[in-house]
Design an enzyme around this catalytic site. Structure first.
Site, short mmCIF file in Angstrom:
data_model
loop_
_atom_site.label_atom_id
_atom_site.label_comp_id
_atom_site.label_asym_id
_atom_site.label_seq_id
_atom_site.Cartn_x
_atom_site.Cartn_y
_atom_site.Cartn_z
N CYS A 1 12.02 43.46 -50.29
CA CYS A 1 13.16 44.11 -49.64
C CYS A 1 13.35 43.72 -48.17
O CYS A 1 14.44 43.31 -47.79
CB CYS A 1 13.08 45.63 -49.77
SG CYS A 1 12.00 46.25 -51.03
N ARG B 1 -0.37 42.83 -53.53
CA ARG B 1 -0.73 44.18 -53.12
C ARG B 1 -2.24 44.33 -53.25
O ARG B 1 -2.82 43.97 -54.27
CB ARG B 1 -0.02 45.23 -53.98
CG ARG B 1 1.49 45.19 -53.75
CD ARG B 1 2.26 46.27 -54.47
NE ARG B 1 3.69 45.99 -54.32
CZ ARG B 1 4.66 46.64 -54.96
NH1 ARG B 1 4.35 47.61 -55.80
NH2 ARG B 1 5.92 46.33 -54.76
N GLN C 1 8.29 39.94 -59.45
CA GLN C 1 9.24 40.86 -60.06
C GLN C 1 10.56 40.14 -60.31
O GLN C 1 10.86 39.15 -59.66
CB GLN C 1 9.52 42.04 -59.13
CG GLN C 1 8.33 42.94 -58.90
CD GLN C 1 8.69 44.10 -57.98
OE1 GLN C 1 9.46 43.93 -57.04
NE2 GLN C 1 8.12 45.26 -58.24
N ASP D 1 13.17 40.94 -59.12
CA ASP D 1 13.57 41.88 -58.08
C ASP D 1 14.97 41.53 -57.58
O ASP D 1 15.31 40.37 -57.46
CB ASP D 1 12.56 41.70 -56.93
CG ASP D 1 12.61 42.82 -55.94
OD1 ASP D 1 13.24 43.84 -56.23
OD2 ASP D 1 12.01 42.66 -54.86
N HIS E 1 18.26 43.07 -54.79
CA HIS E 1 18.83 44.06 -53.89
C HIS E 1 20.34 43.86 -53.87
O HIS E 1 20.81 42.76 -53.61
CB HIS E 1 18.21 43.92 -52.50
CG HIS E 1 16.76 44.24 -52.52
ND1 HIS E 1 15.78 43.27 -52.62
CD2 HIS E 1 16.11 45.43 -52.53
CE1 HIS E 1 14.60 43.86 -52.67
NE2 HIS E 1 14.75 45.16 -52.62
N LYS F 1 17.24 58.00 -57.69
CA LYS F 1 16.95 56.81 -58.49
C LYS F 1 17.09 57.09 -59.98
O LYS F 1 17.06 58.24 -60.42
CB LYS F 1 15.55 56.29 -58.20
CG LYS F 1 14.47 57.33 -58.47
CD LYS F 1 13.08 56.73 -58.29
CE LYS F 1 12.02 57.75 -58.65
NZ LYS F 1 10.70 57.22 -58.81
N HIS G 1 17.86 48.93 -54.67
CA HIS G 1 16.72 48.13 -55.14
C HIS G 1 16.71 48.26 -56.65
O HIS G 1 16.83 49.36 -57.17
CB HIS G 1 15.37 48.71 -54.68
CG HIS G 1 15.27 49.00 -53.22
ND1 HIS G 1 14.49 48.23 -52.38
CD2 HIS G 1 15.78 49.98 -52.46
CE1 HIS G 1 14.55 48.74 -51.16
NE2 HIS G 1 15.32 49.80 -51.18
ZN LIG Z 1 13.34 46.58 -52.86
#
Ligand SMILES: [Zn+2]
Ligand SMILES: [Zn+2]
Length: 619
Positions: free
Chosen positions: A314, A343, A361, A363, A365, A444, A490
């Protein structure tokens, strides 16, 4: 409450396990000394199973301390799947011990012994456990007990420091089973006293227990760590804890999923980015991760600067958004990224592909204007529906709303939540409500996938965020020529690729559908003289884009077929004299189905069609 119980019809009184008194669960033996609202907890109550399983943990501890005098008890909670109890014992338990403990538990259950609560002054309780040689309990009482502490007995066999409640007597516990033992440490800290954890499970009926044990058996067979090894998909090495080595077939699978996601996202208006893996800590201070998340980040030093491996994409995407002047015409702007994230998970919790330190991911945005939230979220829900549909995965959605501790105006939250509800409705997506469970920065929607043996995996998430655009000072120029703050969404659909691969392996038990199988076709010559023909078949398939191998070993054909089946290869093409002469192949499926001889081109066309339609048009 005893008087009250006596007045109830016997059938009702018999099924009662505890009571909810003013929303607090208590023992049935609790005295009622004032007017209260009361509800009985029976096996059908939502609280019942946890109570039942925790009571089973006490029963197990009673059995263990009786069979093995001198045993020290730690803690014994209920879990989602059953219960455990930690013990200090002179030697590790062996399977025969578990049988003996379970037999003893059954014996004690038959005797229908009462669980009774005793309130003891703190010092007296400490003295009692000290005399019994249970320093861990003394420590717990010291840390958690008030001036008067609550202890529970099972007859005169067992005493535990516990706030309760429990079922009234051991006879209530019917269907239970001890499963395994593992090493544990007092308070989960490897620096503390080593302990033995015994796991068990308990259900209200024998048939529920049986179904659960069957599911465990099935889960063991499907365990992605085992299947991943059998199919040579990935490996691990102690020198890179929590980071998978993707082997050739696993890499193919991974890339197939990555490219599939690209094929889904590009037509949906996404652009793909690759942002740095290591960032200066200034970025994490701006995003807020440095304050809240630093312990989970891998810190790197460079030229006196403190840097960190990125745990999420992000903040990097915020920098990209901020790098240009953005207009309302650019919105929604959708950034997708698949690069590696790190992580720093504790080594003790790492497990296969589901708890890792390095992962990627799918992922993204989405930067939107406030009035675009609803439409964008609806598109996202439809995307989730499409992707899970392609994998034949069942799923459910839940909407999580404003938590007590939140940032931003209540009115903004309410507006956002209304848009999310509308989006769910427009997309025809049933959902449950998780009141107050949203992130502190926005509401969410989470999606749980149910796999082939009924287990739930949390995968996709769609999270609204008003905070990060604030922290990074993001803005766009509106139609009114004034500057506005975008909202960021996200979202991930697979979640992490690693975890999604684990899910797919366990869902399909390694038998991937043709379109994502790492190896799609195995060509099998019956004898060496068919090798040249089989090579030509392999080359034709490969040229058509199929993932194909040739098993040219001098083994019996039956053996080679069995091996390909064990490797879960969707199609096996066998060729002998007749096939080589006629330019055909004998087609077999991994489930043992014999589809007979077919011309090579016909097989190729059918396979490509099956891949194109993701198997939807194939019987
Ligand atoms: Zn994010
Ligand atoms: Zn207890």
């Amino acid at each position: 409450m005893r008087d009250l119980m006596a007045d109830l019809p016997p059938r009702v009184a018999k099924s009662a396990l505890a009571a909810m008194v003013d929303d607090r669960m208590v023992d049935l033996s609790t005295p009622l000394d004032r007017d209260v609202s009361l509800r009985l907890v029976t096996p059908d109550s939502p609280e019942a199973l946890e109570l039942y399983r925790h009571s089973a943990a006490h029963l197990m501890a009673a059995a263990v301390t009786n069979l093995y005098p001198g045993t020290q008890c730690g803690i014994g909670p209920a879990t989602d799947e059953g219960f455990f109890y930690d013990f200090v014992v002179p030697r590790p338990f062996v399977p025969e011990d578990l049988e003996a403990i379970e037999a003893k538990m059954k014996d004690l259950a038959r005797q229908d012994l009462a669980y009774e609560r005793r309130m003891l002054p703190k010092d007296e309780a400490k003295r009692y456990f000290d005399q019994r040689g249970e320093p861990l309990k003394v420590q717990l009482i010291e840390e958690k007990g008030g001036p008067v502490v609550s202890c529970y007995t099972i007859d005169d066999l067992f005493v535990d420091f516990c706030t309760g409640p429990h079922v009234p007597s051991t006879g209530k516990l019917k269907a239970f089973k001890l499963l395994t033992t593992s090493n544990a440490y007092w308070k989960g800290d490897a620096k503390n006293q080593p302990m033995q954890r015994v796991y068990g499970t308990a259900f209200f009926s024998e048939s529920d227990l049986k179904a659960h044990l069957h599911r465990l058996e099935e889960a063991k067979k499907r365990d992605h760590r085992k299947v991943g090894k059998d199919l040579s998909l990935f490996m691990f090495h102690p020198w890179a804890p929590g980071s998978a080595f993707w082997l050739a077939k696993g890499t193919t699978l991974y890339n197939t999923l990555a490219n599939y996601m690209r094929e889904v996202l590009f037509p949906a208006g996404y652009v793909e980015l690759k942002t740095p893996l290591v960032f200066n800590k200034a970025l994490w201070e701006t995003s807020g991760h440095w304050g809240h998340y630093r312990d989970n980040m891998f810190i790197v030093k460079s030229e006196e600067e403190t840097m960190s491996m990125k745990p999420m994409n992000c903040p990097g995407h915020m920098l990209v958004f901020a790098s240009e002047v953005r207009s309302y015409r650019d919105l929604p702007l959708r950034f997708h990224e698949q690069t590696a994230l790190h992580r720093n998970e504790a080594s003790g919790v790492l497990s296969g592909l589901t708890r890792v330190r390095q992962f990627s991911q799918d992922d993204a945005h989405c930067f939107v204007a406030e009035d675009q939230i609803g439409a964008e979220v609806e598109r996202l829900i439809r995307l989730v529906q499409r992707v899970y549909g392609d994998f034949d995965l069942q799923f459910t959605a839940k909407l999580s709303t404003m938590p007590e501790e939140h940032l931003g105006e209540v009115a903004t939250w309410q507006q956002a939540e209304a848009q999310l509800r509308q989006a769910l409705q427009s997309a025809g997506q049933p959902y449950t409500l998780n009141e107050g469970d949203g992130a502190f920065y926005g509401p969410k929607i989470d999606f749980d996938v149910t796999d082939a043996i009924g287990r739930k995996w949390q995968c996709a998430t769609i999270q609204l965020d008003y905070q990060m655009p604030e922290r990074f000072g993001l803005k766009y120029v509106g139609a009114d020529n004034a500057e506005h703050r975008p909202v960021v969404i996200h979202r991930a659909i697979f979640g992490s690729f690693e975890r999604f691969v684990a899910l797919l392996i366990e869902h399909y038990a390694g038998a991937f559908p043709l379109w994502c199988a790492p190896l799609q076709v195995m060509v099998l010559p019956i004898a060496d003289r068919h090798l040249a023909f089989c090579e030509s078949v392999r080359d034709r398939l490969a040229a058509a884009g199929l993932r194909v191998e040739l098993d040219g070993r001098q083994e019996k054909i039956g053996y080679k077929i069995r091996e390909a089946q064990l490797q879960k290869v969707p199609y096996m093409l066998v060729a002998g004299d007749r096939e080589a002469e006629q330019g055909t192949v004998a087609v077999r499926t991994r489930t043992g189905g014999d589809q007979g001889a077919r011309p090579v081109d016909e097989f190729v066309a059918a396979a490509l069609e099956e891949i194109r339609t993701k198997g939807k048009n194939v019987g």
